[in-house]
Design an enzyme around this catalytic site. Sequence first.
Site, short mmCIF file in Angstrom:
data_model
loop_
_atom_site.label_atom_id
_atom_site.label_comp_id
_atom_site.label_asym_id
_atom_site.label_seq_id
_atom_site.Cartn_x
_atom_site.Cartn_y
_atom_site.Cartn_z
N ILE B 77 -5.89 6.77 21.94
CA ILE B 77 -6.48 7.65 20.94
C ILE B 77 -6.59 9.05 21.54
O ILE B 77 -7.08 9.22 22.66
CB ILE B 77 -7.89 7.15 20.55
CG1 ILE B 77 -7.78 5.81 19.83
CG2 ILE B 77 -8.62 8.16 19.69
CD1 ILE B 77 -9.13 5.16 19.58
N CYS B 78 -6.11 10.05 20.80
CA CYS B 78 -6.17 11.43 21.30
C CYS B 78 -7.61 11.89 21.41
O CYS B 78 -8.37 11.83 20.44
CB CYS B 78 -5.42 12.37 20.36
SG CYS B 78 -5.72 14.10 20.75
N ILE B 79 -7.96 12.40 22.58
CA ILE B 79 -9.37 12.77 22.81
C ILE B 79 -9.81 13.93 21.95
O ILE B 79 -10.91 13.91 21.39
CB ILE B 79 -9.64 13.05 24.31
CG1 ILE B 79 -11.13 13.29 24.54
CG2 ILE B 79 -8.81 14.21 24.84
CD1 ILE B 79 -11.58 13.13 25.97
#
Lengths: 135, 130
Positions: B77-79
């Site tokens: 998941i992209c931070i």
Amino acid sequence: MSEVKKFLYVNRKAPYGSIYALESLEVVLIGAAFDQDVTLAFLDDGVYQLVKGKNTEAIGMKNFSPTYSALGDYDVTKIYVEKESLEARGLTLGDLMDLKYEDEDDDWAEKDSIRVVSASEMADIMDTQDIVLSF
Amino acid sequence: MKFTILINEGPYQHQSSDSALHFVQAALEKGHEIFRVFFYHDGVNNGTRLAVPPQDDRNLPKEWSALAEAHGLDLVICIAAAQRRGVMDADEAKRQGLDADNIAPGFRISGLGQLIEGGIQSDRLVVFGD
């Protein structure tokens, strides 16, 4: 990771109405650190992302348009805009931001990053890529 | 063939996550390798364990978690996108001074570089979006 791949970022949506434009730009800026061959394409409502003179004050959103001017410093120098998309929206090259880069192979001469191409030329550009990320 | 998958839309609102899930299941059945699945934009909402869809509907976060456990998938998941939308793991929640985390099992939070690396390392990067 010595292999260099051709990355194309396709921008199809207007800025501010949705978050795609801003988050696409974030991928481009992070991706620039990987020393890949990067090209940006703007078509459909995506051409609005490059229109100059934006003021977002009335909608209460951060104006991220100035970030496009920094792309040259990130070695993102190939920005293609589809002619038909501009025309369909009554826009010309003169309505877009004046994006420049300094060409290290030409004594750091300042050059235009934006090139207006036809839909057919855009298809050819897409055809030569290894990776197409569409936002 | 080695694939990296990019999912740009949240579950239920769009079909992207369903299509990606089916693609990954089919690819694994055919013996292909999934190098990474990267969740971006509203796609990060696929990684919350607090989703409670109706019982007669599919539970996409749980299906992703189960698939990850069965096949050792790397679900990232992209931070930056996750912080905007309130998807947190325990470390990030603590760092931000928040009172809870919500990341689903099998997912991890990392940076956009993981997407670019996936593109470089894989034979194909397949985007599932709107």
